[in-house]
Design an enzyme around this catalytic site. Structure first.
Site, PDB file in Angstrom:
ATOM      1  N   LYS A   1      33.061  34.905  -7.514  1.00  0.00           N
ATOM      2  CA  LYS A   1      31.869  34.264  -8.107  1.00  0.00           C
ATOM      3  C   LYS A   1      30.610  34.423  -7.255  1.00  0.00           C
ATOM      4  CE  LYS A   1      34.224  30.942 -10.974  1.00  0.00           C
ATOM      5  NZ  LYS A   1      34.606  29.568 -11.242  1.00  0.00           N
TER       6      LYS A   1
ATOM      7  N   ASP B   1      29.850  26.770 -15.016  1.00  0.00           N
ATOM      8  CA  ASP B   1      30.809  25.822 -14.420  1.00  0.00           C
ATOM      9  C   ASP B   1      30.149  24.466 -14.157  1.00  0.00           C
ATOM     10  OD1 ASP B   1      33.086  27.402 -14.284  1.00  0.00           O
ATOM     11  OD2 ASP B   1      32.603  28.205 -12.297  1.00  0.00           O
TER      12      ASP B   1
HETATM   13  P1  NAP Z   1      36.619  30.703  -4.444  1.00  0.00           P
HETATM   14  O1  NAP Z   1      35.183  30.954  -4.699  1.00  0.00           O
HETATM   15  O2  NAP Z   1      37.462  31.813  -3.972  1.00  0.00           O
HETATM   16  O3  NAP Z   1      36.720  29.504  -3.382  1.00  0.00           O
HETATM   17  C1  NAP Z   1      37.968  29.052  -2.961  1.00  0.00           C
HETATM   18  C2  NAP Z   1      37.788  27.835  -2.043  1.00  0.00           C
HETATM   19  O4  NAP Z   1      39.080  27.318  -1.758  1.00  0.00           O
HETATM   20  C3  NAP Z   1      37.152  28.165  -0.703  1.00  0.00           C
HETATM   21  O5  NAP Z   1      36.453  27.036  -0.264  1.00  0.00           O
HETATM   22  C4  NAP Z   1      38.381  28.447   0.173  1.00  0.00           C
HETATM   23  O6  NAP Z   1      38.147  28.158   1.546  1.00  0.00           O
HETATM   24  C5  NAP Z   1      39.350  27.420  -0.355  1.00  0.00           C
HETATM   25  N1  NAP Z   1      40.736  27.871  -0.180  1.00  0.00           N
HETATM   26  C6  NAP Z   1      41.298  28.992  -0.690  1.00  0.00           C
HETATM   27  N2  NAP Z   1      42.602  29.067  -0.337  1.00  0.00           N
HETATM   28  C7  NAP Z   1      42.851  27.974   0.440  1.00  0.00           C
HETATM   29  C8  NAP Z   1      43.991  27.490   1.116  1.00  0.00           C
HETATM   30  N3  NAP Z   1      45.172  28.135   1.075  1.00  0.00           N
HETATM   31  N4  NAP Z   1      43.882  26.335   1.819  1.00  0.00           N
HETATM   32  C9  NAP Z   1      42.728  25.668   1.868  1.00  0.00           C
HETATM   33  N5  NAP Z   1      41.597  26.066   1.240  1.00  0.00           N
HETATM   34  C10 NAP Z   1      41.655  27.201   0.531  1.00  0.00           C
HETATM   35  O7  NAP Z   1      37.332  30.108  -5.749  1.00  0.00           O
HETATM   36  P2  NAP Z   1      36.686  29.243  -6.915  1.00  0.00           P
HETATM   37  O8  NAP Z   1      36.165  30.150  -7.959  1.00  0.00           O
HETATM   38  O9  NAP Z   1      35.783  28.238  -6.316  1.00  0.00           O
HETATM   39  O10 NAP Z   1      37.978  28.532  -7.552  1.00  0.00           O
HETATM   40  C11 NAP Z   1      38.656  27.486  -6.904  1.00  0.00           C
HETATM   41  C12 NAP Z   1      39.673  26.849  -7.851  1.00  0.00           C
HETATM   42  O11 NAP Z   1      39.010  26.179  -8.945  1.00  0.00           O
HETATM   43  C13 NAP Z   1      40.604  27.877  -8.501  1.00  0.00           C
HETATM   44  O12 NAP Z   1      41.899  27.342  -8.537  1.00  0.00           O
HETATM   45  C14 NAP Z   1      40.062  28.032  -9.909  1.00  0.00           C
HETATM   46  O13 NAP Z   1      41.067  28.390 -10.825  1.00  0.00           O
HETATM   47  C15 NAP Z   1      39.544  26.614 -10.188  1.00  0.00           C
HETATM   48  N6  NAP Z   1      38.456  26.600 -11.186  1.00  0.00           N
HETATM   49  C16 NAP Z   1      38.658  25.946 -12.377  1.00  0.00           C
HETATM   50  C17 NAP Z   1      37.638  25.902 -13.313  1.00  0.00           C
HETATM   51  C18 NAP Z   1      37.822  25.191 -14.619  1.00  0.00           C
HETATM   52  O14 NAP Z   1      37.067  25.440 -15.557  1.00  0.00           O
HETATM   53  N7  NAP Z   1      38.771  24.294 -14.721  1.00  0.00           N
HETATM   54  C19 NAP Z   1      36.402  26.514 -13.060  1.00  0.00           C
HETATM   55  C20 NAP Z   1      36.245  27.139 -11.838  1.00  0.00           C
HETATM   56  C21 NAP Z   1      37.280  27.185 -10.909  1.00  0.00           C
HETATM   57  P3  NAP Z   1      37.545  29.242   2.585  1.00  0.00           P
HETATM   58  O15 NAP Z   1      36.063  29.028   2.571  1.00  0.00           O
HETATM   59  O16 NAP Z   1      38.188  28.888   3.852  1.00  0.00           O
HETATM   60  O17 NAP Z   1      37.957  30.601   2.068  1.00  0.00           O
END
Ligand code: NAP
Length: 282
Positions: A74, A110
């Site tokens: 993103k 979002d």
């Molecule tokens: P992203 O941009 O890749 O960000 C991931 C975040 O999670 C970062 O802060 C990362 O930390 C942290 N993280 C990743 N793996 C981790 C782990 N093993 N332990 C601790 N922290 C961890 O992803 P995103 O797009 O924000 O999505 C995050 C989640 O939200 C996903 O599961 C996605 O499916 C969900 N989501 C849902 C919706 C919905 O409509 N319901 C919309 C958007 C997202 P670092 O900074 O250390 O890498």
């Protein structure tokens, strides 16, 4: 890897989702249901790839009309776009791209999707403290919505990589004058007293794990996990058995998809029809 839906109408407009992991995503079901219901000749495909350039190259070779972007692209997708909306620029993350005359325009739906689903809790959250887990694309959208639409006393942010959280805090510091954003370490979380806790990390998506333990959650707290599949993550299970109110990411998924659908087709998404289909699937 591309998983095309069966019965592709010909000629069809093509929409897609890029990210990794995305094979669990309900977005194809949502958009393909809406297209079918409205009689729009279009298909929505999933492109699972750990290589953003490869995904974008694939899209360039298709006559793509628009696409969604999810974890982990993103933020990194922005440099490949021709323009982005003010909201997406402030958030620093794009989840929806509209392709018009060969130009790629990025939006963030979002934030609106999250805000809509929390609207009925506005009074409960006002002037209370919040804990946000994560500092990625969706955490940024959540933070934006909380700062603009809610009036939290303070937002605490925990992230695995501290620098990412500090960068996000710096970038959002001036969005609403007087807002209090503070990084918390994992050890400090136990001492927090918050009304709302939001998991905006993928922890709990693939494994039965939670960043917070049972002791953290309390009766009267609201626990919101952006993950929607599984419907009850370990984070939500622990929250529920502690007496907290729980919200999963399904309604946010539908709301952000509806906003993207409208950007692409200039028609409202038939949300009730989509919800019916999702209920049948679960
Ligand atoms: P992203 O941009 O890749 O960000 C991931 C975040 O999670 C970062 O802060 C990362 O930390 C942290 N993280 C990743 N793996 C981790 C782990 N093993 N332990 C601790 N922290 C961890 O992803 P995103 O797009 O924000 O999505 C995050 C989640 O939200 C996903 O599961 C996605 O499916 C969900 N989501 C849902 C919706 C919905 O409509 N319901 C919309 C958007 C997202 P670092 O900074 O250390 O890498």
């Amino acid at each position: 890897m591309i998983i095309p839906p069966s019965n592709i109408p010909n000629p069809a407009k093509i929409y897609a989702l890029i990210g990794s992991p995305v094979l669990h995503s309900l977005s194809p079901l949502i958009h393909n249901t809406a297209f079918k219901f409205l009689g729009i000749k279009a298909v929505y495909q999933v492109i699972e790839s750990r290589d953003l350039s490869e995904s974008l190259q694939f899209l360039r070779n298709q006559d793509i009309q628009g696409f969604n972007v999810t974890i982990p692209y993103k933020e990194s997708v922005i440099r490949f776009l021709d323009e982005i909306s003010d909201e997406a620029r402030i958030i620093g993350a794009v989840n929806t791209v509209v392709v018009k005359n060969g130009r790629w325009a990025g939006y963030n739906t979002d934030a609106a999707g999250f805000a809509v689903t929390l609207a009925s809790y506005k009074k409960d959250i006002a002037k209370k403290s919040i804990l946000l887990l994560g500092a990625g694309g969706s955490a940024r959208a959540v933070l934006y919505a909380l700062l603009l639409d809610y009036e939290p006393a303070e937002i605490f942010i925990y992230n695995r990589t501290k620098e990412h959280a500090l960068k996000m805090i710096r970038e959002f510091a001036s969005l609403k004058p007087g807002n209090k954003l503070n990084f918390v370490s994992k050890n400090e979380i136990a001492d927090l007293d918050v009304k709302l806790v939001v998991n905006a990390t993928p922890v709990g998506l693939n494994f039965n794990e939670s960043l917070l333990s049972y002791d953290f959650f309390k009766n009267g707290m609201i626990a919101y996990d952006l993950i929607y599949n599984p419907a009850e993550t370990e984070f939500l299970r622990l929250a529920r058995i502690s007496g907290a109110e729980v919200i999963n990411g399904l309604e946010m998924l539908i709301a952000q998809a509806a906003a993207a659908f409208e950007l692409w087709t200039e028609q409202p998404m038939p949300v009730d029809e989509v919800r019916k289909k999702l209920t049948l699937k679960s």
